[in-house]
Design a protein around this motif. Structure first.
Motif, PDB file in Angstrom:
ATOM      1  N   MET A 264       0.819  -1.218   0.000  1.00  0.00           N
ATOM      2  CA  MET A 264       0.000   0.000   0.000  1.00  0.00           C
ATOM      3  C   MET A 264       0.849   1.263   0.000  1.00  0.00           C
ATOM      4  O   MET A 264       0.333   2.369  -0.027  1.00  0.00           O
ATOM      5  CB  MET A 264      -0.928   0.001   1.221  1.00  0.00           C
ATOM      6  CG  MET A 264      -2.021  -1.054   1.160  1.00  0.00           C
ATOM      7  SD  MET A 264      -3.009  -1.117   2.675  1.00  0.00           S
ATOM      8  CE  MET A 264      -3.788   0.502   2.646  1.00  0.00           C
ATOM      9  N   GLY A 265       2.177   1.085   0.025  1.00  0.00           N
ATOM     10  CA  GLY A 265       3.075   2.232  -0.039  1.00  0.00           C
ATOM     11  C   GLY A 265       3.164   3.020   1.233  1.00  0.00           C
ATOM     12  O   GLY A 265       3.382   4.238   1.213  1.00  0.00           O
ATOM     13  N   THR A 266       3.004   2.351   2.378  1.00  0.00           N
ATOM     14  CA  THR A 266       3.083   3.048   3.655  1.00  0.00           C
ATOM     15  C   THR A 266       3.982   2.266   4.603  1.00  0.00           C
ATOM     16  O   THR A 266       4.521   1.211   4.241  1.00  0.00           O
ATOM     17  CB  THR A 266       1.678   3.240   4.253  1.00  0.00           C
ATOM     18  OG1 THR A 266       1.759   4.089   5.396  1.00  0.00           O
ATOM     19  CG2 THR A 266       1.058   1.909   4.649  1.00  0.00           C
ATOM     20  N   ASP A 267       4.166   2.760   5.823  1.00  0.00           N
ATOM     21  CA  ASP A 267       5.038   2.098   6.784  1.00  0.00           C
ATOM     22  C   ASP A 267       4.216   1.353   7.825  1.00  0.00           C
ATOM     23  O   ASP A 267       3.222   1.880   8.340  1.00  0.00           O
ATOM     24  CB  ASP A 267       5.944   3.120   7.482  1.00  0.00           C
ATOM     25  CG  ASP A 267       7.065   2.457   8.253  1.00  0.00           C
ATOM     26  OD1 ASP A 267       8.112   2.154   7.635  1.00  0.00           O
ATOM     27  OD2 ASP A 267       6.905   2.238   9.466  1.00  0.00           O
ATOM     28  N   SER A 268       4.619   0.121   8.135  1.00  0.00           N
ATOM     29  CA  SER A 268       3.835  -0.717   9.050  1.00  0.00           C
ATOM     30  C   SER A 268       3.772  -0.157  10.464  1.00  0.00           C
ATOM     31  O   SER A 268       2.856  -0.485  11.225  1.00  0.00           O
ATOM     32  CB  SER A 268       4.413  -2.139   9.093  1.00  0.00           C
ATOM     33  OG  SER A 268       5.751  -2.122   9.551  1.00  0.00           O
ATOM     34  N   SER A 269       4.715   0.721  10.829  1.00  0.00           N
ATOM     35  CA  SER A 269       4.694   1.299  12.183  1.00  0.00           C
ATOM     36  C   SER A 269       3.428   2.113  12.417  1.00  0.00           C
ATOM     37  O   SER A 269       2.985   2.268  13.558  1.00  0.00           O
ATOM     38  CB  SER A 269       5.925   2.179  12.406  1.00  0.00           C
ATOM     39  OG  SER A 269       5.907   3.308  11.548  1.00  0.00           O
ATOM     40  N   LEU A 270       2.824   2.635  11.351  1.00  0.00           N
ATOM     41  CA  LEU A 270       1.602   3.417  11.494  1.00  0.00           C
ATOM     42  C   LEU A 270       0.443   2.538  11.965  1.00  0.00           C
ATOM     43  O   LEU A 270      -0.527   3.035  12.541  1.00  0.00           O
ATOM     44  CB  LEU A 270       1.236   4.089  10.172  1.00  0.00           C
ATOM     45  CG  LEU A 270       2.297   5.046   9.602  1.00  0.00           C
ATOM     46  CD1 LEU A 270       1.823   5.640   8.280  1.00  0.00           C
ATOM     47  CD2 LEU A 270       2.635   6.150  10.593  1.00  0.00           C
ATOM     48  N   LEU A 271       0.540   1.237  11.717  1.00  0.00           N
ATOM     49  CA  LEU A 271      -0.475   0.287  12.175  1.00  0.00           C
ATOM     50  C   LEU A 271      -0.097  -0.379  13.494  1.00  0.00           C
ATOM     51  O   LEU A 271      -0.970  -0.680  14.311  1.00  0.00           O
ATOM     52  CB  LEU A 271      -0.689  -0.808  11.120  1.00  0.00           C
ATOM     53  CG  LEU A 271      -1.410  -0.442   9.840  1.00  0.00           C
ATOM     54  CD1 LEU A 271      -1.359  -1.629   8.872  1.00  0.00           C
ATOM     55  CD2 LEU A 271      -2.855  -0.078  10.128  1.00  0.00           C
TER      56      LEU A 271
END
Length: 305
Positions: A264-271
């Protein structure tokens, strides 16, 4: 008519703030990287590049406040190149605003600089404005450097306030917009263990906080724009499913969250990171949240969903 300057005011929060401030009788000057014309009588666009003092500086003279919303979205992969852009998009505008204010004869009464609750890093402990900002991950270091830059200016005629902002809940962008479709599709279960905390704020309370700080004499220089009820990821998703209503949501294991975030083009830390942030100073100064609980927020935001 008193004027409010919005730096980085062309994004979602800037548009909401503009409409909100107009209702309270302010004129609004939006600092924009592109030349624009407004159809609204009391809205003006002033061109700036976020790095250099220019003709926009004159609009700050006699302003009631300048609110700095500048900053590239963190919803992207944290490559080295992206990290540099994310940091630069916050530091450079903050520096040039401070330098511009120093040149003015009648500077703004207040400078409100938006920062992030990510300053605390990944933490399960409840944090308020008196808590030490000891996070060591990328976003924590960004917010720490951002606030250091802001505090490096000594502006005796301008009150300087930092507002650390939680994820803003709004039906048309952010968490709600991304989570509602997948929840309706049956994928709205907990992420990883579900124990990580989510701090949040209803967009109307965010707008009211900014207005509250513009109007009142502040007792301190730091505020958390965070609702009184941070909840676990599992509870957040459960309340979301209940309000839609959706009876079941498949959980998302940690490894799947990391893989999904990559694609999804994002960083897993945000989840996966935990942020349990509350506001002590706002409530001490008499601010009352209209949406103190997630249930009330969801009822308001999702009634049409």
């Amino acid at each position: 008519m008193e004027s409010i300057i919005l730096a980085g005011g062309t994004g979602n929060l800037g548009e909401l703030l503009t409409e909100f401030l107009l209702k309270y009788g302010y004129s609004v000057v939006i600092l924009s990287r592109k030349e624009k014309k407004s159809s609204e009588q009391h809205v003006k666009y002033a061109v700036w590049d976020g790095e250099n003092i220019g003709s926009w500086t004159s609009d700050l003279e006699n302003a009631k406040a300048i609110i700095n919303l500048s900053g590239e979205s963190i919803n992207q992969r944290f490559t080295e190149e992206n990290k540099k852009r994310i940091l630069s998009s916050r530091i450079k505008p903050t520096k040039v605003i401070g330098e511009a204010i120093k040149t003015l004869n009648n500077p703004p009464e207040k400078w409100i600089n938006i920062s992030g609750i990510s300053i605390f890093g990944d933490s399960y402990e409840e944090k308020d404005e008196d808590s030490k900002s000891s996070g060591e991950d990328f976003l924590a270091r960004v917010s720490q450097e951002w606030e250091r830059t802001f505090k490096s200016f000594n502006l005796p005629n301008t009150e300087q306030l930092v507002v650390r902002l939680s994820p803003v809940l709004h039906p048309d962008f952010g968490l709600i917009k991304s989570l509602v479709p997948i929840t309706k599709f049956g994928l709205g279960g907990k992420v990883a263990t579900g124990k990580q905390f989510i701090s949040w704020i209803h967009y109307e309370d965010f707008l009211r906080i900014i207005h509250f700080l513009i109007q009142s004499k502040s007792d301190t220089t730091l505020y958390h724009a965070a609702a009184p009820e941070p909840v676990s990821n599992a509870a957040f998703m459960e309340k979301l499913r209940a309000e839609l209503p959706i009876g079941f949501g498949l959980p998302l294991p940690s490894f799947a969250a990391k893989i999904g975030s990559f694609f999804m083009g994002t960083d897993s830390s945000l989840l996966l990171n935990s942020q349990r942030i509350v506001s002590k100073n706002l409530q001490k100064e008499g601010f009352i949240f209209n949406f103190p609980t997630l249930s009330l927020a969801f009822q308001n935001l999702l009634s049409s969903k």
